[in-house]
Enzyme design. Structure first.
Site: not given
Lengths: 206, 101
Positions: A106, A109-111
């Site tokens: 991702c 962000c950090s999906c």
């Protein structure tokens, strides 16, 4: 790759404690409830869920078909429904083949497919991984110890909207002799992200 | 705007002041729609007004490595990005001599 920002942990911890104090004093949540939630993560929300789905797909062509067509429904079949934070989150499974390798990131962000893989590793959230794996996936995978033939297609999935991606690795030759439990042990979190491939114990110790 | 699998699309070159979920590295680049994801809350709006934001379709677009990173990139690399359709324009015949690769 190591995650950046460990020096900020003390500061972060202080902020978390302050927020917890406030939430508790205002009756929003108790520390006991927070602990119960964390425990649930440790016990039930782990990469075993994703591994379960992969091993079922290895052993059942029908399940594999359902998994690739609608991973959310296929996950629910095994009791691994995502649920929770947003009904818009949809799981999508992508399968490695002898000529195609998938890897997930991702960049914004950090999906992460948390319900099926557990909490993400620090490197997944690092700027280094997020920025480099789209630009030079083969180089990054090499650093993880995964060297792909030049002829292999690498497909990067940038999970930046509502979908979450799960990589279905190939079953390594010889694994069909193992029990499903033993096969599950081969499917690590990193295999499900796509930065590793399952290896038989004999191969690992070599 | 709606797209079908196989359509060639370009991500708009844009720099809006608020929240936006079109990664910068794909803006201005051309890819192919490979999957229809469904719809979701349009993040540019939901960042401001939450659940009152409109819903919009999302498609997965595949970009070839060299399209994004130039000739040094491996021709067998593909990056897939989920994009809300209002970030995209259809790529057809262009009469203005612009990039159409």
């Amino acid at each position: 790759m190591s995650g950046a920002g460990h020096h900020r942990n003390a500061e972060l911890q202080a902020r978390v404690n302050r927020l917890l104090d406030l939430a508790e004093s205002r009756g929003v949540i108790t520390r006991g409830q927070v602990d119960a939630r964390i425990e649930a993560f440790g016990d039930r929300v782990t990469a075993r869920n994703g591994a379960d789905m992969v091993v079922r797909a290895w052993n059942s062509p029908e399940y594999r078909e359902r998994l690739l067509a609608d991973a959310g429904a296929a996950a629910a079949e095994l009791g691994h429904a995502g649920g929770g934070y947003s009904s818009d989150i949809r799981l999508h499974a992508v399968a490695n083949t002898p000529t195609v390798h998938h890897v997930v990131v991702c960049t914004l962000c950090s999906c992460y497919p948390l319900a099926w893989l557990g909490p993400p590793p620090a490197w997944y959230k690092s700027e280094a991984y997020r920025s480099r794996v789209v630009r030079d996936p083969r180089g990054v995978l090499r650093e993880f110890g995964l060297v792909l033939p030049n002829s292999t297609e690498v497909r990067v999935w940038d999970a930046s909207a509502e979908a979450r991606y799960l990589v279905v690795p190939q079953r390594p030759p010889g694994a069909e002799e193992l029990s499903e439990d033993a096969q599950r042990d081969l499917v690590t979190r990193d295999c499900l992200i796509g930065v590793a491939v399952p290896r038989l114990p004999a191969e690992v110790s070599r | 705007m709606s797209f079908a699998v196989g359509d060639r699309v370009r991500v708009l070159t844009m720099n809006p002041p608020g929240h936006n979920r079109a990664p910068r590295y794909v803006r201005g680049h051309v890819g192919e729609v490979v999957r229809l994801v469904g719809d979701g809350r349009f993040p540019d709006e939901s960042a401001v007004i939450g659940d009152a934001a409109r819903r919009e379709d999302i498609v997965t677009v595949a970009f070839a490595g060299p399209e994004l990173w130039g000739p040094d990139s491996h021709t067998g690399d593909r990056v897939h990005v989920d994009l809300f359709v209002s970030y995209l324009e259809a790529v057809g015949e262009r009469s203005d001599g612009g990039r159409t690769r």
